[in-house]
Structure formats: C-alpha cells, structure tokens
Design a protein around this motif. Structure first.
Motif, PDB file in Angstrom:
ATOM      1  N   VAL A   9      -6.726   3.808   6.610  1.00 16.52           N
ATOM      2  CA  VAL A   9      -6.590   3.561   5.179  1.00 16.52           C
ATOM      3  C   VAL A   9      -5.119   3.491   4.782  1.00 16.52           C
ATOM      4  CG1 VAL A   9      -6.962   4.550   2.895  1.00 16.52           C
ATOM      5  CG2 VAL A   9      -8.779   4.662   4.602  1.00 16.52           C
ATOM      6  N   LEU A  10      -4.325   4.431   5.324  1.00 15.83           N
ATOM      7  CA  LEU A  10      -2.932   4.529   4.911  1.00 15.83           C
ATOM      8  C   LEU A  10      -1.997   3.793   5.853  1.00 15.83           C
ATOM      9  CD1 LEU A  10      -3.015   8.343   4.094  1.00 15.83           C
ATOM     10  CD2 LEU A  10      -3.078   6.487   2.444  1.00 15.83           C
ATOM     11  N   SER A  11      -2.547   3.091   6.852  1.00 11.61           N
ATOM     12  CA  SER A  11      -1.743   2.450   7.899  1.00 11.61           C
ATOM     13  C   SER A  11      -0.737   3.433   8.482  1.00 11.61           C
ATOM     14  CB  SER A  11      -0.979   1.242   7.355  1.00 11.61           C
ATOM     15  OG  SER A  11      -1.853   0.356   6.767  1.00 11.61           O
ATOM     16  N   ASN A  12      -1.211   4.616   8.808  1.00  8.55           N
ATOM     17  CA  ASN A  12      -0.313   5.649   9.324  1.00  8.55           C
ATOM     18  C   ASN A  12      -0.690   5.981  10.771  1.00  8.55           C
ATOM     19  OD1 ASN A  12       0.744   8.256  10.010  1.00  8.55           O
ATOM     20  ND2 ASN A  12       1.238   8.536   7.850  1.00  8.55           N
ATOM     21  N   ASN A  13       0.224   5.653  11.690  1.00 11.36           N
ATOM     22  CA  ASN A  13      -0.092   5.804  13.110  1.00 11.36           C
ATOM     23  C   ASN A  13      -0.233   7.244  13.579  1.00 11.36           C
ATOM     24  OD1 ASN A  13      -0.324   3.120  13.652  1.00 11.36           O
ATOM     25  ND2 ASN A  13       1.826   2.867  14.220  1.00 11.36           N
ATOM     26  N   VAL A  14       0.515   8.170  12.948  1.00 14.32           N
ATOM     27  CA  VAL A  14       0.389   9.576  13.361  1.00 14.32           C
ATOM     28  C   VAL A  14      -1.044  10.051  13.145  1.00 14.32           C
ATOM     29  CG1 VAL A  14       1.152  11.922  12.981  1.00 14.32           C
ATOM     30  CG2 VAL A  14       2.761  10.069  12.805  1.00 14.32           C
ATOM     31  N   LEU A  15      -1.592   9.696  11.997  1.00  9.91           N
ATOM     32  CA  LEU A  15      -2.975  10.089  11.719  1.00  9.91           C
ATOM     33  C   LEU A  15      -3.929   9.460  12.722  1.00  9.91           C
ATOM     34  CD1 LEU A  15      -1.878  11.035   8.862  1.00  9.91           C
ATOM     35  CD2 LEU A  15      -4.141  10.442   8.042  1.00  9.91           C
ATOM     36  N   ILE A  16      -3.684   8.203  13.035  1.00  5.62           N
ATOM     37  CA  ILE A  16      -4.585   7.524  13.973  1.00  5.62           C
ATOM     38  C   ILE A  16      -4.510   8.189  15.341  1.00  5.62           C
ATOM     39  CG2 ILE A  16      -5.108   5.343  15.132  1.00  5.62           C
ATOM     40  CD1 ILE A  16      -4.127   3.873  12.686  1.00  5.62           C
ATOM     41  N   ILE A  17      -3.279   8.471  15.807  1.00  6.21           N
ATOM     42  CA  ILE A  17      -3.113   9.044  17.148  1.00  6.21           C
ATOM     43  C   ILE A  17      -3.703  10.455  17.220  1.00  6.21           C
ATOM     44  CG2 ILE A  17      -1.428   9.880  18.835  1.00  6.21           C
ATOM     45  CD1 ILE A  17       0.376   7.525  17.937  1.00  6.21           C
ATOM     46  N   SER A  18      -3.298  11.321  16.290  1.00  3.45           N
ATOM     47  CA  SER A  18      -3.793  12.695  16.396  1.00  3.45           C
ATOM     48  C   SER A  18      -5.295  12.753  16.135  1.00  3.45           C
ATOM     49  CB  SER A  18      -3.021  13.624  15.456  1.00  3.45           C
ATOM     50  OG  SER A  18      -2.827  13.008  14.223  1.00  3.45           O
ATOM     51  N   GLY A  19      -5.769  11.925  15.218  1.00  2.15           N
ATOM     52  CA  GLY A  19      -7.212  11.867  14.982  1.00  2.15           C
ATOM     53  C   GLY A  19      -7.965  11.437  16.231  1.00  2.15           C
ATOM     54  N   VAL A  49      -3.214  -3.656  14.754  1.00  3.00           N
ATOM     55  CA  VAL A  49      -2.249  -2.755  15.397  1.00  3.00           C
ATOM     56  C   VAL A  49      -2.806  -1.337  15.398  1.00  3.00           C
ATOM     57  CG1 VAL A  49       0.042  -1.719  15.207  1.00  3.00           C
ATOM     58  CG2 VAL A  49      -0.251  -4.162  14.801  1.00  3.00           C
ATOM     59  N   GLY A  50      -3.409  -0.955  14.272  1.00  2.00           N
ATOM     60  CA  GLY A  50      -4.022   0.365  14.188  1.00  2.00           C
ATOM     61  C   GLY A  50      -5.083   0.556  15.265  1.00  2.00           C
ATOM     62  N   ILE A  51      -5.882  -0.466  15.491  1.00  2.00           N
ATOM     63  CA  ILE A  51      -6.936  -0.368  16.511  1.00  2.00           C
ATOM     64  C   ILE A  51      -6.328  -0.241  17.914  1.00  2.00           C
ATOM     65  CG2 ILE A  51      -8.871  -1.606  17.578  1.00  2.00           C
ATOM     66  CD1 ILE A  51      -9.508  -2.717  14.778  1.00  2.00           C
ATOM     67  N   TYR A  52      -5.264  -0.989  18.164  1.00  2.00           N
ATOM     68  CA  TYR A  52      -4.512  -0.836  19.432  1.00  2.00           C
ATOM     69  C   TYR A  52      -4.147   0.629  19.653  1.00  2.00           C
ATOM     70  CZ  TYR A  52      -3.135  -5.586  20.901  1.00  2.00           C
ATOM     71  OH  TYR A  52      -3.110  -6.848  21.389  1.00  2.00           O
ATOM     72  N   VAL A  53      -3.474   1.173  18.632  1.00  2.00           N
ATOM     73  CA  VAL A  53      -2.982   2.545  18.725  1.00  2.00           C
ATOM     74  C   VAL A  53      -4.141   3.510  18.963  1.00  2.00           C
ATOM     75  CG1 VAL A  53      -1.865   4.404  17.426  1.00  2.00           C
ATOM     76  CG2 VAL A  53      -0.972   2.077  17.293  1.00  2.00           C
ATOM     77  N   PHE A  54      -5.231   3.284  18.221  1.00  2.00           N
ATOM     78  CA  PHE A  54      -6.408   4.140  18.315  1.00  2.00           C
ATOM     79  C   PHE A  54      -6.973   4.148  19.738  1.00  2.00           C
ATOM     80  CE2 PHE A  54     -11.123   4.294  18.085  1.00  2.00           C
ATOM     81  CZ  PHE A  54     -11.258   5.614  17.685  1.00  2.00           C
ATOM     82  N   MET A 112       0.851  -1.212   0.000  1.00  2.00           N
ATOM     83  CA  MET A 112       0.000   0.000   0.000  1.00  2.00           C
ATOM     84  C   MET A 112       0.871   1.242   0.000  1.00  2.00           C
ATOM     85  SD  MET A 112      -3.435   0.413   1.730  1.00  2.00           S
ATOM     86  CE  MET A 112      -3.837   1.864   0.845  1.00  2.00           C
ATOM     87  N   THR A 113       0.397   2.296  -0.540  1.00  2.00           N
ATOM     88  CA  THR A 113       1.229   3.477  -0.752  1.00  2.00           C
ATOM     89  C   THR A 113       1.784   4.069   0.532  1.00  2.00           C
ATOM     90  OG1 THR A 113      -0.910   4.498  -0.997  1.00  2.00           O
ATOM     91  CG2 THR A 113       0.484   4.441  -2.944  1.00  2.00           C
ATOM     92  N   GLY A 114       0.990   4.066   1.558  1.00  2.00           N
ATOM     93  CA  GLY A 114       1.346   4.884   2.710  1.00  2.00           C
ATOM     94  C   GLY A 114       2.147   4.183   3.783  1.00  2.00           C
ATOM     95  N   VAL A 115       2.485   2.934   3.598  1.00  2.00           N
ATOM     96  CA  VAL A 115       3.190   2.241   4.677  1.00  2.00           C
ATOM     97  C   VAL A 115       4.574   2.843   4.850  1.00  2.00           C
ATOM     98  CG1 VAL A 115       4.085   0.044   5.482  1.00  2.00           C
ATOM     99  CG2 VAL A 115       1.929   0.127   4.252  1.00  2.00           C
ATOM    100  N   ALA A 116       4.812   3.368   6.057  1.00  2.00           N
ATOM    101  CA  ALA A 116       6.077   4.037   6.304  1.00  2.00           C
ATOM    102  C   ALA A 116       7.202   3.029   6.194  1.00  2.00           C
ATOM    103  CB  ALA A 116       6.063   4.664   7.683  1.00  2.00           C
TER     104      ALA A 116
END
Lengths: 480, 99
Positions: free
Chosen positions: A245-255, B7-12, A1-5
């Motif tokens: 969608v982008l598997s991006n943790n920064v977005l998940i955390i700040s969101g 993992v995303g759900i964990y973080v969320f 996927m495009t966004g995987v860091a």
C-alpha cells in the motif's frame, strides 16, 4: 502517494534496516547468538521508524507520541508480567495487534484518499493497484485480528478449547471469501463515489472480521500450535500488504520474513501430527461424530495400575536411566520447576536423566523447551523425537508428565485409530512407564490411550506439580 | 504505480526465499522465541501507522492512524521484550553448563 520514500538518506536507512532484520533473524539459528539477534532486530525496527520520521520531515508528533507511549506501556507491562506457561496466548494476542494495526493503516489510507486529500479533477481517487493492495491489507489484517483473539480466548480457557462446529461452516466461509473477493473486484473496477467506496471497504472489513472468527473457532485446543503459527504468518503477510500500500520495501521484506517463518512452523507442526494443513483447518478434529471411540472416558479402560507417590518413587529409585516426557499438563500445572527438582535429585543419585520433546507437545512450537529453559534444565538433556526414540528400549523408567496423545501406541499400531500414522514418542518400549495424569480423561483426539493399560505402565493420578513434588519428597526421605 | 507494484512483488518473493533459507536452520528449541521475535517484527507496520497519524489532526484518517500506532507498538515493544526474557533464560543455562 504519501509513503514513497524520497531522499537517498531515507532509502539507505531503510536498506540498513532491512539487512539488520535479516541478520537478526539469522542470529536465532544458534542459542549463543539468539539474544543478540533479537536485539539486532529491535535495532532494525528503530532505524525503520527513525527513517520514516526523517522522510516525513514536518509532522505533528501529538498522536505519534501518544500512541507509542500508550502502546509501549501496555506491551512492556504484558511482556514483563506474563508467565512462561502463558506465552502461547500472549503471542496470539500480539499477533492480533499486528494484524489489527495493518488493517487500521489500510483503512486510514483509504479514508485519506477518499475524503481528506486535495482532489485534482479527473484523477482517480485511488489507482487500481492501490485499491487492490489496500483492500488486501484490510482483509488479511482484520482476519488476523479476530482469528487471534479467538485463539487467545481458547488458549486462556475463556471459551471452550473443544472444536466448536458451526453447521454449514464450509459454505459460510466460502461465501464470506467469495463475497469479499467480489466486493473488492467491484471496488477496484467500478467504484468512483467516495461514500460508496468507503461503505464497500467497511463491508469487506466486516466480512473478514467474521471470517477470522469462523476459521479459528472450529479448531481444537491441541491444534493450536498450527493455528498460532499460521496466524503468525498472516500477521507478517498483513504487514507485507501494508508495505505494498505504502510502496515501502522495509515493510515488504520484514513482513515476508515473518510470513515465511510462520509458514515453515505451520508445516513442521502439521508434519508432526501427520495431518495436512487443510485437515487441521477444516477437519474440526476430535469433535467429528464419526471419530471412533470419540469421547472415551474411564469406562473404556480395563484394569489400570494406580500407584501412590511412594510406590512410584521406589521404582524411580531403582532406575539407572530415566526419560521425562513433558506435555501440556506440565504447562497447565506450572510444574516446570518441580520437574527440574526431581531431575536434579535423580542425577545426584547417578541416574541418567533425559527429556524427550515431541514437536507438538504444548500449545505452540517449542513451548516445552521454553518452560524447561525457565527452570534451568540444561538443554543438552533435551532431545528431539527422532533422536530419542531408539533409546526408549534401553531405558529403565519413562516419566510421562501431562502428555497423552503424543505417547499413544495406537498411532503406530492401530490403523483404525484417528491418529494412526502420527509420529509418537515410543515410551512403551521402556521397561516401566510412570504416567502422571489427573484422570483417565482423553487428550484432544478424544480417544483411549491403550498405553495406560499396559503391564509396564503405572498411573499416578494427580496434578502434575503435586505429583512431582510428592515424588521429590519421597525420594528425599528415602535418601535420608 | 504498476511498475512500483511489480518491484514490490520482486522484493517480496526474494525476501520470502531468504526467510525460508534462514528459518529452516533454526533449531526446534528456539521455535517459541522465533515465533515471538517474528511476531515483534510484524509490528513493523508501525511505520505505516506513523505515516497515517502524521497530521495529528482529529480527522478520521489520523485517528485510525493513532489506533494503529497503539496496536503496533504493543506488538513491537511486547514482542521484543518477551523474546529477550525468554532468550535470557536460554543463555543462563549455557553459563551453568560451562562451569
């Protein structure tokens, strides 16, 4: 996927960014550190952007630069020019932008996957997990966009602030939600043909755009603090969905941080009105035909004492303690500087001046605090409801400026009242109450305020700013 | 991919808890700046927008990305600037009170 860091550097930068977002938010817990906190948050944003660019490595900067320049210019102009009284509608609009951006990113990801990616034979266009998160992102983002625009139009007064009740709206909203869910399920489980999939995406997008309008349009003007808080939360969750969608943790955390913030504010606002979230969202409060006394006007009132500025000034002059209760009327009339001038003048005459802030005064949480901060009222003089309520009985004069329902004694006395149980500022306990109001028209609850008939209440019918300026002039004259 | 989702759900979930912990401590006076500041943070979706617009081509996905960048930047720049404007006003009072 495009966004995987990919690289460790990028991942580390994302971590730093996420930590700084949290540190920045923590700064907001104190007035002293708040400004620094905001700057730290913006730094976190910059780091996230830089990390993304490093991660991309090779990219064509054309659209990125164009977009940032255009968007940055619009944002900067609006932010510098907006008046403090118009902050609620501006926040509503920015919320919409955030939600819209998330929806557009998800659409872009879908289009890329369906039509533009190099296809490997036999590999699904979108994995099931990706399909779910992308559709979710489109759904929340689009709903936030139109909901925010409607909130903006209502706050701006371009459409009626009254609740607009569409017949059968609960059924309609239910169908819109079920429809979106059903299509998403089909999309995830069965859809394989790109053109069919893109069509389904657009249908979900359309349904949620409509849903956003329907959800906000029946909500009355004074419930806006709840709606803005909730939309704020949605815009965060939309960013979160994009993060998935982008598997991006920064977005998940700040969101998630924004989502949590919006939810807490929503809860605080609901509590301050003694209403459940469901009641605010689905109640169409103030427009229900069954509301007793709905549409109260001057005819419903017995004799009220109407005072001139001169008479009111004399009352203020003889007071030794004054509590000012600001409401939405203060914001509408842009009277924050006038109220401060009056407060200064009274203080000079050794009057003890305080300000009592109801949690839902104004159109967004903390609205009155910002206005009074703009006019330099020392924040030591601002008091929250629970803190100041016991003080009213020892107060000579309460000056109510453009507030109505939040000082209506019916909320504590009349169990038949639609606002019964809502915590209020108990101004009627003071020796005298001066109410500055343009007319006897009701507040958003559409009910009569018996405070205006009380023996110790004086009505000063005028625009808040004019009335306050009048009082200042009278007081100055009397002082010679 | 399902692993990444989990993992995303964990973080969320953890981030939500951090958010709740911090935000309940924010005084009501600062609720408006909190909201406009949080609002600016939600513009972090600009990261996704940049990824979407990276090719710079006139493909539909890139143009959608461009639109997303414009929206997100309005949100980010406007949100942070107006929050700073507000917080500056709160700061001024502090100085005056100290005098």
């Amino acid at each position: 996927m495009t966004g995987v860091a990919s690289s460790n550097l990028v991942l580390t930068l994302y971590l730093v960014s996420a930590v700084l977002f949290i540190v920045g938010l923590k700064g907001l817990t104190r007035i002293r550190t708040a400004r620094r906190g905001n700057i730290i948050s913006s730094l976190a944003m910059l780091i996230a952007i830089v990390a993304t660019l490093i991660d991309l490595g090779t990219f064509s900067p054309t659209w990125i630069i164009a977009g940032v320049v255009i968007g940055g210019a619009i944002g900067a102009i609006v932010a510098v020019r907006v008046q403090m009284t118009a902050i609620p509608e501006m926040v509503a609009l920015f919320n919409g932008c955030g939600g819209g951006a998330s929806a557009l990113v998800a659409l872009s990801v879908i289009w890329f996957a369906l039509f533009e990616k190099q296809q490997d034979a036999g590999v699904a266009l979108l994995s099931k997990a990706d399909a779910v998160t992308t559709m979710l992102s489109v759904f929340i983002g689009a709903l936030t966009l139109t909901g925010s625009v409607v909130a903006f139009l209502k706050l701006r007064g371009w459409i009626s602030g009254q609740p607009i009740l569409i017949p059968g709206r609960h059924v309609l909203n239910g169908l819109l939600i079920l429809g979106s869910l059903g299509i998403t399920a089909y999309f995830v489980m069965n859809a394989t043909d790109p053109s069919q999939m893109s069509l389904l995406t657009l249908v979900v997008c359309g349904l949620s755009l409509v849903l956003g309008i329907f959800l906000v349009i029946p909500i009355g003007g004074a419930d806006m603090p709840v709606v803005i808080s909730l939309l704020n939360s949605y815009s965060g969750l939309a960013a979160c969905a994009t993060g998935f969608v982008l598997s991006n943790n920064v977005l998940i955390i700040s969101g998630a941080l924004v989502g949590a913030s919006g939810l807490i504010l929503t809860q605080i606002m609901c509590k301050a009105m003694n209403r459940s979230l469901a009641n605010v969202l689905f109640g169409g409060f103030g427009a229900e035909e069954t509301t007793p006394g709905g549409g109260a006007d001057a005819r419903d009132y017995g004799p009220v004492r109407s005072y001139s500025a001169e008479e009111a000034a004399m009352v203020l002059e003889s007071a030794s303690s004054v509590i000012v209760v600001p409401g939405y009327g203060l914001a509408v009339a842009q009277a924050q500087h006038a109220v401060r001038e009056l407060g200064d003048l009274l203080e000079k005459q050794d009057v003890d001046v305080k300000y009592a802030i109801h949690p839902v005064a104004g159109r967004m949480p903390g609205h009155m605090n910002v206005l009074l901060a703009e006019s330099d009222v020392p924040y030591e003089q601002l008091h929250e409801m629970d803190q100041i309520n016991p003080e009213f009985r020892n107060t000579d004069v309460v000056l109510v400026v453009g507030a109505n329902d939040v000082v209506n004694p019916a909320a504590s006395k009349d169990s038949a009242s639609p606002i019964y149980g809502m915590p209020i500022l108990e101004v009627h306990n003071a020796s005298s109450v001066i109410v500055i109001k343009r007319s006897l028209s009701p507040g958003f609850a559409g009910i009569k305020n018996e405070l205006f008939e009380y023996d110790n209440t004086m009505m000063l019918f005028d625009d808040a700013k004019k009335a306050l300026q009048g009082l200042v002039a009278e007081l100055k004259e009397a002082a010679g | 991919m399902t692993g990444a989702l989990l993992v995303g759900i964990y973080v969320f979930v953890l981030a939500m808890f951090v958010g709740f912990e911090i935000i309940t401590k924010i005084p009501p006076t600062l609720h408006t700046p909190l909201m406009s500041g949080a609002n600016a943070v939600s513009g972090v979706t600009i990261v996704g927008a940049i990824i979407a617009a990276q090719s710079g081509s006139t493909s539909i996905s890139s143009l959608l990305g461009l639109a997303a960048i414009i929206f997100a930047t309005v949100n980010v720049v406007g949100g942070f600037l107006v929050t700073d404007r507000m917080l500056k006003m709160f700061g001024q009072k502090k100085k005056k009170a100290a005098k």
